[in-house]
Design a protein around this motif. Structure first.
Motif, PDB file in Angstrom:
ATOM      1  N   ILE A  42       0.816  -1.209   0.000  1.00 37.92           N
ATOM      2  CA  ILE A  42       0.000   0.000   0.000  1.00 37.92           C
ATOM      3  C   ILE A  42       0.850   1.260   0.000  1.00 37.92           C
ATOM      4  O   ILE A  42       0.345   2.327  -0.307  1.00 37.92           O
ATOM      5  CB  ILE A  42      -0.974   0.015   1.194  1.00 37.92           C
ATOM      6  CG1 ILE A  42      -0.236  -0.093   2.515  1.00 37.92           C
ATOM      7  CG2 ILE A  42      -1.994  -1.077   1.067  1.00 37.92           C
ATOM      8  CD1 ILE A  42      -1.119   0.130   3.721  1.00 37.92           C
ATOM      9  N   ALA A  43       2.133   1.122   0.341  1.00 35.73           N
ATOM     10  CA  ALA A  43       2.999   2.300   0.363  1.00 35.73           C
ATOM     11  C   ALA A  43       4.447   1.876   0.216  1.00 35.73           C
ATOM     12  O   ALA A  43       4.819   0.739   0.507  1.00 35.73           O
ATOM     13  CB  ALA A  43       2.817   3.070   1.664  1.00 35.73           C
ATOM     14  N   THR A  44       5.261   2.823  -0.236  1.00 43.29           N
ATOM     15  CA  THR A  44       6.700   2.624  -0.301  1.00 43.29           C
ATOM     16  C   THR A  44       7.349   3.808   0.406  1.00 43.29           C
ATOM     17  O   THR A  44       7.136   4.957   0.032  1.00 43.29           O
ATOM     18  CB  THR A  44       7.187   2.563  -1.759  1.00 43.29           C
ATOM     19  OG1 THR A  44       6.485   1.516  -2.435  1.00 43.29           O
ATOM     20  CG2 THR A  44       8.671   2.283  -1.827  1.00 43.29           C
ATOM     21  N   VAL A  45       8.103   3.511   1.467  1.00 42.02           N
ATOM     22  CA  VAL A  45       8.756   4.556   2.249  1.00 42.02           C
ATOM     23  C   VAL A  45      10.253   4.272   2.241  1.00 42.02           C
ATOM     24  O   VAL A  45      10.691   3.219   2.697  1.00 42.02           O
ATOM     25  CB  VAL A  45       8.216   4.588   3.694  1.00 42.02           C
ATOM     26  CG1 VAL A  45       8.928   5.646   4.507  1.00 42.02           C
ATOM     27  CG2 VAL A  45       6.718   4.812   3.696  1.00 42.02           C
ATOM     28  N   ASN A  46      11.029   5.233   1.723  1.00 41.05           N
ATOM     29  CA  ASN A  46      12.482   5.107   1.623  1.00 41.05           C
ATOM     30  C   ASN A  46      12.890   3.800   0.938  1.00 41.05           C
ATOM     31  O   ASN A  46      13.823   3.125   1.343  1.00 41.05           O
ATOM     32  CB  ASN A  46      13.141   5.192   3.007  1.00 41.05           C
ATOM     33  CG  ASN A  46      12.959   6.552   3.634  1.00 41.05           C
ATOM     34  OD1 ASN A  46      12.825   7.555   2.928  1.00 41.05           O
ATOM     35  ND2 ASN A  46      12.934   6.600   4.948  1.00 41.05           N
ATOM     36  N   GLY A  47      12.155   3.411  -0.090  1.00 38.68           N
ATOM     37  CA  GLY A  47      12.472   2.200  -0.845  1.00 38.68           C
ATOM     38  C   GLY A  47      11.975   0.921  -0.207  1.00 38.68           C
ATOM     39  O   GLY A  47      12.111  -0.149  -0.775  1.00 38.68           O
ATOM     40  N   GLU A  48      11.381   1.006   0.984  1.00 40.40           N
ATOM     41  CA  GLU A  48      10.859  -0.180   1.663  1.00 40.40           C
ATOM     42  C   GLU A  48       9.354  -0.261   1.418  1.00 40.40           C
ATOM     43  O   GLU A  48       8.621   0.687   1.671  1.00 40.40           O
ATOM     44  CB  GLU A  48      11.133  -0.084   3.166  1.00 40.40           C
ATOM     45  CG  GLU A  48      10.676  -1.279   3.951  1.00 40.40           C
ATOM     46  CD  GLU A  48      10.941  -1.137   5.434  1.00 40.40           C
ATOM     47  OE1 GLU A  48      10.317  -1.878   6.196  1.00 40.40           O
ATOM     48  OE2 GLU A  48      11.752  -0.272   5.819  1.00 40.40           O
ATOM     49  N   LYS A  49       8.915  -1.411   0.934  1.00 40.42           N
ATOM     50  CA  LYS A  49       7.502  -1.591   0.648  1.00 40.42           C
ATOM     51  C   LYS A  49       6.774  -2.010   1.920  1.00 40.42           C
ATOM     52  O   LYS A  49       7.250  -2.852   2.666  1.00 40.42           O
ATOM     53  CB  LYS A  49       7.306  -2.640  -0.432  1.00 40.42           C
ATOM     54  CG  LYS A  49       7.835  -2.211  -1.779  1.00 40.42           C
ATOM     55  CD  LYS A  49       7.594  -3.267  -2.813  1.00 40.42           C
ATOM     56  CE  LYS A  49       8.113  -2.795  -4.156  1.00 40.42           C
ATOM     57  NZ  LYS A  49       7.919  -3.812  -5.189  1.00 40.42           N
ATOM     58  N   ILE A  50       5.624  -1.387   2.143  1.00 42.39           N
ATOM     59  CA  ILE A  50       4.816  -1.683   3.322  1.00 42.39           C
ATOM     60  C   ILE A  50       3.554  -2.404   2.850  1.00 42.39           C
ATOM     61  O   ILE A  50       2.775  -1.858   2.072  1.00 42.39           O
ATOM     62  CB  ILE A  50       4.448  -0.404   4.079  1.00 42.39           C
ATOM     63  CG1 ILE A  50       5.717   0.296   4.552  1.00 42.39           C
ATOM     64  CG2 ILE A  50       3.529  -0.712   5.244  1.00 42.39           C
ATOM     65  CD1 ILE A  50       5.483   1.639   5.165  1.00 42.39           C
ATOM     66  N   SER A  51       3.375  -3.622   3.350  1.00 45.35           N
ATOM     67  CA  SER A  51       2.199  -4.398   2.966  1.00 45.35           C
ATOM     68  C   SER A  51       1.014  -3.995   3.821  1.00 45.35           C
ATOM     69  O   SER A  51       1.152  -3.371   4.875  1.00 45.35           O
ATOM     70  CB  SER A  51       2.475  -5.889   3.116  1.00 45.35           C
ATOM     71  OG  SER A  51       2.622  -6.219   4.480  1.00 45.35           O
ATOM     72  N   PHE A  52      -0.160  -4.397   3.366  1.00 41.94           N
ATOM     73  CA  PHE A  52      -1.372  -4.083   4.109  1.00 41.94           C
ATOM     74  C   PHE A  52      -1.385  -4.791   5.453  1.00 41.94           C
ATOM     75  O   PHE A  52      -1.812  -4.224   6.457  1.00 41.94           O
ATOM     76  CB  PHE A  52      -2.607  -4.457   3.290  1.00 41.94           C
ATOM     77  CG  PHE A  52      -3.886  -4.148   3.984  1.00 41.94           C
ATOM     78  CD1 PHE A  52      -4.293  -2.835   4.161  1.00 41.94           C
ATOM     79  CD2 PHE A  52      -4.689  -5.162   4.473  1.00 41.94           C
ATOM     80  CE1 PHE A  52      -5.466  -2.540   4.823  1.00 41.94           C
ATOM     81  CE2 PHE A  52      -5.870  -4.872   5.125  1.00 41.94           C
ATOM     82  CZ  PHE A  52      -6.259  -3.570   5.301  1.00 41.94           C
ATOM     83  N   ASN A  53      -0.895  -6.044   5.488  1.00 43.20           N
ATOM     84  CA  ASN A  53      -0.873  -6.793   6.754  1.00 43.20           C
ATOM     85  C   ASN A  53       0.050  -6.130   7.767  1.00 43.20           C
ATOM     86  O   ASN A  53      -0.288  -6.029   8.952  1.00 43.20           O
ATOM     87  CB  ASN A  53      -0.439  -8.234   6.512  1.00 43.20           C
ATOM     88  CG  ASN A  53      -1.489  -9.014   5.769  1.00 43.20           C
ATOM     89  OD1 ASN A  53      -2.669  -8.702   5.840  1.00 43.20           O
ATOM     90  ND2 ASN A  53      -1.065 -10.021   5.029  1.00 43.20           N
ATOM     91  N   LEU A  54       1.223  -5.665   7.332  1.00 42.66           N
ATOM     92  CA  LEU A  54       2.143  -4.975   8.232  1.00 42.66           C
ATOM     93  C   LEU A  54       1.530  -3.676   8.742  1.00 42.66           C
ATOM     94  O   LEU A  54       1.620  -3.351   9.930  1.00 42.66           O
ATOM     95  CB  LEU A  54       3.471  -4.696   7.535  1.00 42.66           C
ATOM     96  CG  LEU A  54       4.517  -3.951   8.347  1.00 42.66           C
ATOM     97  CD1 LEU A  54       4.941  -4.794   9.543  1.00 42.66           C
ATOM     98  CD2 LEU A  54       5.709  -3.616   7.476  1.00 42.66           C
TER      99      LEU A  54
END
Length: 69
Positions: A42-54
């Motif tokens: 759902i998002a990418t912060v500083n190249g790190e992908k953030i999943s919906f579960n996280l």
């Protein structure tokens, strides 16, 4: 004789067309499941992908912290 062969040919053509349509629907459904991305981001912060579960886990952790205050 020609009416019988013409009717038989028409049935064969109709069955072939229906077979192609059914086969294309089955193959397209299978390809959707094969090429499906199991982890939705759902998002990418500083190249790190953030999943919906996280995101959901972190949200509930923060919510519990706020309840304590």
């Amino acid at each position: 004789m020609t009416k019988y062969s013409q009717a038989r040919l028409n049935r064969i053509i109709v069955k072939f067309i229906l077979g192609v349509i059914i086969l294309s629907l089955i193959l397209s459904t299978i390809s959707i499941y094969i090429n499906r991305d199991f982890e939705k981001y759902i998002a990418t912060v500083n190249g790190e992908k953030i999943s919906f579960n996280l995101f959901k886990k972190m949200y509930f952790i923060e919510r519990e912290k706020q309840k304590k205050y």
